[in-house]
Design an enzyme around this catalytic site. Sequence first.
Site, short mmCIF file in Angstrom:
data_model
loop_
_atom_site.label_atom_id
_atom_site.label_comp_id
_atom_site.label_asym_id
_atom_site.label_seq_id
_atom_site.Cartn_x
_atom_site.Cartn_y
_atom_site.Cartn_z
N LYS A 172 46.63 36.07 49.36
CA LYS A 172 47.71 35.68 48.67
C LYS A 172 48.88 35.45 48.96
O LYS A 172 49.13 34.74 48.39
CB LYS A 172 47.95 37.17 47.40
CG LYS A 172 46.06 36.72 46.82
CD LYS A 172 46.08 38.24 45.70
CE LYS A 172 44.85 37.38 44.62
NZ LYS A 172 43.78 38.49 45.53
C1 LIG Z 1 42.39 37.73 44.91
C2 LIG Z 1 41.47 37.67 45.78
C3 LIG Z 1 40.19 37.02 45.94
C4 LIG Z 1 39.72 36.42 44.55
O1 LIG Z 1 40.38 34.90 44.69
P1 LIG Z 1 40.60 34.06 43.28
O2 LIG Z 1 41.86 33.18 43.34
O3 LIG Z 1 41.20 35.14 42.10
O4 LIG Z 1 38.48 33.90 42.98
C5 LIG Z 1 39.15 37.24 46.72
N1 LIG Z 1 39.50 38.22 47.72
C6 LIG Z 1 40.55 38.89 48.37
C7 LIG Z 1 40.70 39.04 49.29
C8 LIG Z 1 41.30 38.46 47.49
O5 LIG Z 1 42.64 39.66 47.17
#
Ligand SMILES: *Cc1c(COP(=O)(O)O)cnc(C)c1O
Length: 443
Positions: free
Chosen positions: A107
Site C-alpha cells: 500500500k
Molecule cells: C490491502 C492489501 C491486500 C489487498 O489488496 P487490494 O488491492 O485491496 O485487492 C493484500 N495484501 C495486503 C498485505 C494488503 O495490505
Amino acid sequence: MNLYSTKNKKKLVTLKEAVLRGLPEDNGLYMPENIRPLPKEFFSKIEEYSFSEIAFIVSNHMIGDSIPEDDLKKIVESSINFPAPLVSLDKTTHVLELFHGPSLAFKDFGARFMAQLMGYFNNEDKELVILVATSGDTGGAVASGFYKTKGIKVVILYPSGKVSHLQEQQLTTLGHNIHALEVDGSFDDCQAMVKSAFLDIELREKIKLSSANSINIARLIPQTFYYFEAYKQLKDKNLPLVVSVPSGNFGNITAGLFAKKMGLPIHKFIAATNSNDIVPDFLISGKYTPKVSVSTISNAMDVGNPSNFYRMIDLYYEENDESKIDCSTWNNLKDDVIGLSFSDKETKEGIKQVKEKYEYLLDPHGSVAYLAQKDYKLNLKSQINTIILETAHPSKFIAVVENIIDKKIIVPERLKSLTEKEKISTKMSSSYEELKEFLNDNY
Ligand SMILES: *Cc1c(COP(=O)(O)O)cnc(C)c1O
C-alpha cells in the site's frame, strides 16, 4: 489525462479534479478515458531501465500533459524510491516482493504517489486536511505517505485498543503534519464520524477537507509500475506469464489489468482470495453477490463488497450501460482472470510448505497467492511462468507466522525501531461533535 465516472462515461473530469475529489458525485468510480498501449520499443528495451525510469515512462504515458514531465519526474522520484525485487523460488515460480516501503506493505506505492499528487495539485493557499478512518493497515501507509507533505495535514481516526501495537505505532509516532485520534469506539464509529464531517456543510466552508480513500485513482496509477518492473526482471520472457494477486478490494489486480491494456504481455491473472470469495464466486456463476465479510488470518483481504469490482467490470464492458453486468462482460473477464479462494487452514499450510520446500517465508496474503498459482498449474500440460505478488512482509503478521513455522523470525530494522518511539495521540469519544470541535480548534 481525462477520467469518466463508471456511472456516466460522458462527463469527463481532469486528473486534478479526480485526485482531489476522490469519488465522483454520482457515487461511481473514476476511470481513465483511454488506456493506450506503450510503444513496442519500450518493451524491447525494458531491461535497460531502472525501476524509477519505468515508473516515469508508464506514468507519463498514462497522465500525458496533465503534469509537465519535470514535475512528474520529481513526483515519481520522491514516491517510488524503494525497490520491488523479483525472487525466484524455482525456474518458473517467482515472488515479487512489494514490501520494501516504509510500512512494509504494498500500500506504500499507492499512498506515497497519491500524497505527492495531492500535494502537487493543492497549489492554492488553503491548507488541505485529509481525514481517514483506519482499521489498521491503510492508516500506516497513509501516515508515512503524507508525512511532511507541504500544505497537507492528516487526521487519522482509529479505534482504541482494536489495532495491533505495531499498527498503532505507525499511526501515532510520526507527529509533524500527522495527527492521530484515538477513538473510544469501533472502526465503524470512526468511519461514521468521518462521514459526518464530509456531510457537514458548515465545517466544509471553513476547512478544505479531502479523503485518502483507497479508491482514489491516484493509488491505481503507481500500482501499475511494479507489474512492468516484475516483467523486466524475468529471465525467460518467452513462456506465458500468469500473475497471482492476493485480492481484497481488487485495486491491485485492477492496476495489473491496466498494465495489460498498456501492452504488458501477461497471459492471465489469478484473483486469489481467502474465504471472502465474492469475486471467485462471480467468475464461476456470473452473479455478483456481496456478502458480510468474515475474519481471516490474511485480514487485509477481508472484504465482502470489493470497491474496485466495478472498475474491473468497466474494463471489460463493451456497451455503454454500466449498471448491467451482462454475459459478454462476464465471458470477457473470465478470459483474463481466474478466481480461486483458500481457507485459513490451507493458507497456514502454504506458508509451511514454501518454507520447507524453498527456504522462503511468505506472509498469509502471499501464501494465498502462492496456493492459487500452484492449483492453477496442476491442470496445465505446458510450462508457464508464474509471479506471486507478496504484498506484506511476514513480520507484519509475526504472531501467526511464528506459530506456523515454530521459529522466531527476523524483524526488519525499520519496523523494530518503530516500537521504541513515543506514542502521541488525542483521545476522543465517538461523538461527531467532539471531532468537529477538534477540527475547528486546530485547523
Ligand atoms: C490491502 C492489501 C491486500 C489487498 O489488496 P487490494 O488491492 O485491496 O485487492 C493484500 N495484501 C495486503 C498485505 C494488503 O495490505
